[in-house]
Design a protein around this motif. Structure first.
Motif, PDB file in Angstrom:
ATOM      1  N   LEU A 169      11.024  -3.764  -0.338  1.00 16.11           N
ATOM      2  CA  LEU A 169      10.117  -3.213   0.685  1.00 16.11           C
ATOM      3  C   LEU A 169       8.725  -3.674   0.344  1.00 16.11           C
ATOM      4  CD1 LEU A 169      11.488   0.331   1.166  1.00 16.11           C
ATOM      5  CD2 LEU A 169      11.544  -1.386   2.924  1.00 16.11           C
ATOM      6  N   ALA A 170       8.090  -4.146   1.583  1.00 12.80           N
ATOM      7  CA  ALA A 170       6.569  -4.351   1.526  1.00 12.80           C
ATOM      8  C   ALA A 170       5.877  -3.046   1.229  1.00 12.80           C
ATOM      9  CB  ALA A 170       6.285  -4.873   2.882  1.00 12.80           C
ATOM     10  N   ASP A 171       4.712  -3.107   0.847  1.00 19.20           N
ATOM     11  CA  ASP A 171       3.899  -1.829   0.652  1.00 19.20           C
ATOM     12  C   ASP A 171       3.263  -1.169   1.991  1.00 19.20           C
ATOM     13  OD1 ASP A 171       1.887  -0.400  -1.445  1.00 19.20           O
ATOM     14  OD2 ASP A 171       0.648  -0.971   0.003  1.00 19.20           O
ATOM     15  N   ALA A 172       3.103   0.002   2.001  1.00 14.90           N
ATOM     16  CA  ALA A 172       2.890   0.913   3.200  1.00 14.90           C
ATOM     17  C   ALA A 172       1.688  -0.144   3.826  1.00 14.90           C
ATOM     18  CB  ALA A 172       2.559   2.193   2.859  1.00 14.90           C
ATOM     19  N   ASN A 173       0.567  -0.357   2.843  1.00 15.64           N
ATOM     20  CA  ASN A 173      -0.626  -0.917   3.640  1.00 15.64           C
ATOM     21  C   ASN A 173      -0.362  -2.324   4.059  1.00 15.64           C
ATOM     22  OD1 ASN A 173      -2.549   1.163   2.937  1.00 15.64           O
ATOM     23  ND2 ASN A 173      -2.400   0.402   0.692  1.00 15.64           N
ATOM     24  N   VAL A 174       0.711  -3.019   3.666  1.00 14.28           N
ATOM     25  CA  VAL A 174       1.007  -4.314   4.237  1.00 14.28           C
ATOM     26  C   VAL A 174       1.725  -4.072   5.292  1.00 14.28           C
ATOM     27  CG1 VAL A 174       2.453  -6.251   3.540  1.00 14.28           C
ATOM     28  CG2 VAL A 174       0.877  -5.313   1.722  1.00 14.28           C
ATOM     29  N   ASP A 175       2.483  -2.949   5.428  1.00 17.65           N
ATOM     30  CA  ASP A 175       3.287  -2.778   6.742  1.00 17.65           C
ATOM     31  C   ASP A 175       2.417  -2.187   7.772  1.00 17.65           C
ATOM     32  OD1 ASP A 175       6.040  -2.105   7.892  1.00 17.65           O
ATOM     33  OD2 ASP A 175       4.721  -0.244   8.183  1.00 17.65           O
ATOM     34  N   VAL A 176       1.238  -1.573   7.752  1.00 17.35           N
ATOM     35  CA  VAL A 176       0.654  -1.512   8.935  1.00 17.35           C
ATOM     36  C   VAL A 176      -0.442  -2.571   8.909  1.00 17.35           C
ATOM     37  CG1 VAL A 176       0.619   1.275   8.224  1.00 17.35           C
ATOM     38  CG2 VAL A 176      -1.233  -0.313   7.174  1.00 17.35           C
ATOM     39  N   TRP A 177      -0.686  -3.260   8.271  1.00 17.49           N
ATOM     40  CA  TRP A 177      -1.387  -4.493   8.344  1.00 17.49           C
ATOM     41  C   TRP A 177      -0.843  -5.459   9.406  1.00 17.49           C
ATOM     42  CZ3 TRP A 177      -6.283  -6.554   8.161  1.00 17.49           C
ATOM     43  CH2 TRP A 177      -6.636  -8.087   8.287  1.00 17.49           C
ATOM     44  N   LEU A 178       0.377  -5.769   9.098  1.00 20.88           N
ATOM     45  CA  LEU A 178       1.102  -6.729   9.859  1.00 20.88           C
ATOM     46  C   LEU A 178       1.376  -6.312  11.144  1.00 20.88           C
ATOM     47  CD1 LEU A 178       3.438  -8.214   7.018  1.00 20.88           C
ATOM     48  CD2 LEU A 178       1.341  -9.141   7.992  1.00 20.88           C
ATOM     49  N   LYS A 179       1.728  -4.708  11.255  1.00 17.64           N
ATOM     50  CA  LYS A 179       1.870  -4.245  12.591  1.00 17.64           C
ATOM     51  C   LYS A 179       0.590  -4.351  13.431  1.00 17.64           C
ATOM     52  CE  LYS A 179       6.132  -1.792  10.988  1.00 17.64           C
ATOM     53  NZ  LYS A 179       6.789  -0.314  11.041  1.00 17.64           N
ATOM     54  N   GLY A 180      -0.395  -4.464  12.973  1.00 17.12           N
ATOM     55  CA  GLY A 180      -1.397  -4.203  13.748  1.00 17.12           C
ATOM     56  C   GLY A 180      -2.124  -2.854  14.039  1.00 17.12           C
ATOM     57  N   ASN A 181      -1.865  -2.145  12.880  1.00 20.09           N
ATOM     58  CA  ASN A 181      -2.221  -0.549  12.879  1.00 20.09           C
ATOM     59  C   ASN A 181      -3.579  -0.511  12.514  1.00 20.09           C
ATOM     60  OD1 ASN A 181       0.121   0.046  14.013  1.00 20.09           O
ATOM     61  ND2 ASN A 181       1.225   0.758  12.154  1.00 20.09           N
ATOM     62  N   ILE A 182      -3.985  -1.629  11.808  1.00 17.27           N
ATOM     63  CA  ILE A 182      -5.607  -1.499  11.146  1.00 17.27           C
ATOM     64  C   ILE A 182      -6.282  -2.713  12.081  1.00 17.27           C
ATOM     65  CG2 ILE A 182      -6.941  -2.109   9.130  1.00 17.27           C
ATOM     66  CD1 ILE A 182      -4.467  -1.173   7.455  1.00 17.27           C
ATOM     67  N   ASP A 183      -7.354  -2.098  12.292  1.00 15.05           N
ATOM     68  CA  ASP A 183      -8.399  -3.050  12.851  1.00 15.05           C
ATOM     69  C   ASP A 183      -8.713  -4.386  12.124  1.00 15.05           C
ATOM     70  OD1 ASP A 183     -10.040  -4.215  14.613  1.00 15.05           O
ATOM     71  OD2 ASP A 183     -11.652  -2.490  14.685  1.00 15.05           O
ATOM     72  N   ARG A 184      -8.320  -5.404  12.453  1.00 17.26           N
ATOM     73  CA  ARG A 184      -8.659  -6.661  11.535  1.00 17.26           C
ATOM     74  C   ARG A 184     -10.209  -6.986  11.527  1.00 17.26           C
ATOM     75  NH1 ARG A 184      -3.809 -10.571  10.427  1.00 17.26           N
ATOM     76  NH2 ARG A 184      -2.165  -9.114  10.610  1.00 17.26           N
ATOM     77  N   SER A 185     -10.989  -6.381  12.320  1.00 18.98           N
ATOM     78  CA  SER A 185     -12.395  -6.784  12.465  1.00 18.98           C
ATOM     79  C   SER A 185     -13.004  -5.939  11.673  1.00 18.98           C
ATOM     80  CB  SER A 185     -12.896  -6.797  14.119  1.00 18.98           C
ATOM     81  OG  SER A 185     -12.787  -5.359  14.435  1.00 18.98           O
ATOM     82  N   LEU A 186     -12.761  -4.960  10.984  1.00 21.84           N
ATOM     83  CA  LEU A 186     -13.196  -4.265  10.347  1.00 21.84           C
ATOM     84  C   LEU A 186     -13.761  -4.906   8.808  1.00 21.84           C
ATOM     85  CD1 LEU A 186     -11.300  -0.792  10.242  1.00 21.84           C
ATOM     86  CD2 LEU A 186     -13.552  -1.394  11.374  1.00 21.84           C
ATOM     87  N   PRO A 187     -14.807  -4.575   8.238  1.00 21.45           N
ATOM     88  CA  PRO A 187     -15.440  -5.257   7.223  1.00 21.45           C
ATOM     89  C   PRO A 187     -14.483  -5.051   5.761  1.00 21.45           C
ATOM     90  CG  PRO A 187     -16.903  -3.445   7.449  1.00 21.45           C
ATOM     91  CD  PRO A 187     -15.982  -3.552   8.759  1.00 21.45           C
ATOM     92  N   ASP A 188     -14.688  -5.842   5.047  1.00 25.52           N
ATOM     93  CA  ASP A 188     -13.739  -5.479   3.762  1.00 25.52           C
ATOM     94  C   ASP A 188     -13.632  -4.172   3.057  1.00 25.52           C
ATOM     95  OD1 ASP A 188     -12.709  -8.236   4.217  1.00 25.52           O
ATOM     96  OD2 ASP A 188     -14.226  -9.062   2.455  1.00 25.52           O
ATOM     97  N   SER A 189     -15.217  -3.544   3.076  1.00 26.30           N
ATOM     98  CA  SER A 189     -15.250  -2.352   2.401  1.00 26.30           C
ATOM     99  C   SER A 189     -14.521  -1.358   3.277  1.00 26.30           C
ATOM    100  CB  SER A 189     -16.833  -1.852   2.371  1.00 26.30           C
ATOM    101  OG  SER A 189     -17.263  -2.026   4.018  1.00 26.30           O
ATOM    102  N   GLN A 190     -14.094  -1.433   4.383  1.00 26.18           N
ATOM    103  CA  GLN A 190     -13.291  -0.421   5.099  1.00 26.18           C
ATOM    104  C   GLN A 190     -11.792  -0.768   4.992  1.00 26.18           C
ATOM    105  OE1 GLN A 190     -15.013   0.590   8.908  1.00 26.18           O
ATOM    106  NE2 GLN A 190     -17.172   0.554   8.004  1.00 26.18           N
ATOM    107  N   GLN A 191     -11.462  -1.875   4.537  1.00 22.66           N
ATOM    108  CA  GLN A 191      -9.867  -2.367   4.591  1.00 22.66           C
ATOM    109  C   GLN A 191      -9.211  -1.762   3.507  1.00 22.66           C
ATOM    110  OE1 GLN A 191      -8.229  -3.746   6.859  1.00 22.66           O
ATOM    111  NE2 GLN A 191      -9.970  -4.717   8.243  1.00 22.66           N
TER     112      GLN A 191
END
Length: 456
Positions: A169-191
């Motif tokens: 199982l991938a990590d939960a943060n990896v799962d939401v990243w790949l599903k697009g549930n996180i705004d990829r345009s946010l700066p690194d400090s908010q990722q």
């Protein structure tokens, strides 16, 4: 004498016809508007229900698929350095063998399973050579997978030194990243993931190493706080089944027997009238009051275990009893008196009349009321919160006396989890499971009603 009819003005027949036609038109128009308003209300209600279900499905269905690392794992004997598994020796007691077995498992647990995961992922990313970067590779996989690898070796020590294709199982943060549930345009400090970890996740996803697989852990695993991606509904589901079984075994027989007595045997006096009024009042009591009663009586007085399905089942049984009694009495009242009179007329006793004639005819309605009462109880949350079933339990209960939670309480807990972008979808998936269980119970009630329905 004056002839009033003769002196009264006569209405022209055409005028009278027009008045009648206008009156009929107004009445027909009012009827059409009333029917239109009724249809509009029905369609509005159906539309709101459809909107609710569509919203839940849109959020929950993606949670049934989870990011999974499909890779070949090498159980390196240089890392997993353990003695051979203990076997029974001549003259050795079972307790001594068990003690050596526990020592062997402890030795196996001390192996560096994180290094196994690092090496597995590094094989797909050969450009990652720095020691610190290799350590960050572990962020791609949920932390609980190292225990899964350990348990596989415990079950089959022959795996040491072999290669096996597994799904991690991938990590939960990896799962939401790949599903697009996180705004990829946010700066690194908010990722939530480091830039290199995000880049590795995208690379492995493009290469097919990380795939979206059906989320079996949602149904097979209990809740987890240390490994969020592996959190599941197994413990809550089993806890709900235990409580539902207790409600069926207690509330249904007691409720049906009480209804039969009140309807067929009890004399009509002030005492029975008082009982009937109280039963009707209990059906309208807020469910949280039953939770307070359960906490005071079953936990504080009888000292029953906290957060146990047995207590939850007893509380829900008390809450369901009025519903079962009222539904059963309504069904018994619908049986024509001629059925009873005919049975008594051919020499049957009152008990025989009820058991052989009235209850078989009332069975569809009794089953329907009982199942609907159980379906209502399984969706209750407030009384379970007051008896401690909101506690975190990371195990599947083996008996009704073990600590557990329930499906509605699990939904409540996940809704408040801090990793909102991951558990929002998982909460909707849990709602889908709960709704599926409740709809199944209602469908069963309809089928039983049609199956056993008898006409007279």
């Amino acid at each position: 004498m004056h002839n009033d009819d003769a002196s009264a003005p006569r209405t022209d027949p055409s005028t009278q016809r027009r008045l009648v036609e206008r009156s009929l038109a107004r009445r027909h128009g009012a009827e059409k508007r009333f029917r239109a308003a009724g249809l509009a209300a029905v369609f509005f209600g159906l539309g709101m229900v459809a909107l609710l279900f569509a919203s839940i499905l849109a959020k929950g269905v993606p949670a049934f698929w989870q990011a999974t690392v499909v890779t070949e794992v090498y159980f390196d004997p240089e890392i997993i350095k353990v003695d051979p598994r203990p076997v029974a020796q001549p003259g050795e007691t079972p307790a001594q063998l068990h003690e050596r077995e526990m020592a062997w498992q402890t030795q196996l647990t001390m192996a560096n399973w994180n290094r196994i995961i690092e090496n597995t992922l590094a094989a797909h990313l050969p450009e990652v050579t720095d020691a610190r970067a290799r350590a960050r590779l572990r962020q791609l996989v949920t932390s609980g997978e190292r225990f899964v690898l350990r348990d596989r070796v415990i079950a089959d020590p022959a795996l040491i030194g072999q290669r096996l294709t597994l799904k991690l199982l991938a990590d939960a943060n990896v799962d939401v990243w790949l599903k697009g549930n996180i705004d990829r345009s946010l700066p690194d400090s908010q990722q939530q993931l480091a830039p290199d970890v995000r880049a590795w996740a995208d690379q492995l996803h493009e290469r097919g190493v990380i795939q979206m697989k059906f989320n079996t852990t949602l149904f097979g695993n209990p809740d987890s706080r240390s490994s969020l991606a592996s959190a599941g509904l197994a413990g809550a589901f089993v806890g709900s089944l235990f409580m539902m079984a207790i409600v069926i075994l207690l509330a249904v027989p007691v409720g049906v027997a009480s209804a039969v007595y009140l309807e067929e045997f009890a004399p009509r006096n002030r005492f029975t009238d008082l009982i009937e009024v109280n039963i009707n009042n209990l059906a309208a009591v807020p469910s949280i009051i039953f939770g307070l009663l359960g906490a005071a009586v079953f936990i504080n007085w009888f000292h029953m275990p906290l957060s146990a399905p047995i207590v939850g089942g007893l509380v829900l049984s008390l809450m369901t009893l009025p519903t079962v009694i009222i539904a059963t009495r309504s069904t018994l009242q619908a049986i024509p008196p001629s059925i009873r009179q005919a049975a008594l007329g051919i020499g049957a006793s009152k008990v025989q009349m009820i058991l052989h004639h009235v209850l078989p005819l009332a069975l569809p309605g009794i089953l329907t009321g009982a199942i609907i009462g159980v379906a209502q109880a399984i969706g209750e949350t407030a009384p379970l919160l007051l008896i401690g079933m909101s506690a975190f339990v990371a195990a599947v209960p083996a008996t009704p006396f073990d600590q557990s939670t329930a499906l509605p309480v699990q939904i409540y807990l996940w809704q408040g989890n801090e990793l909102r972008n991951f558990f929002e979808a998982r909460t909707s998936a849990a709602i889908i499971v709960l709704l599926g269980l409740m709809l199944s119970l209602n469908a069963l009630a309809i089928w039983l009603r049609k199956r056993f329905e008898k006409r007279w």
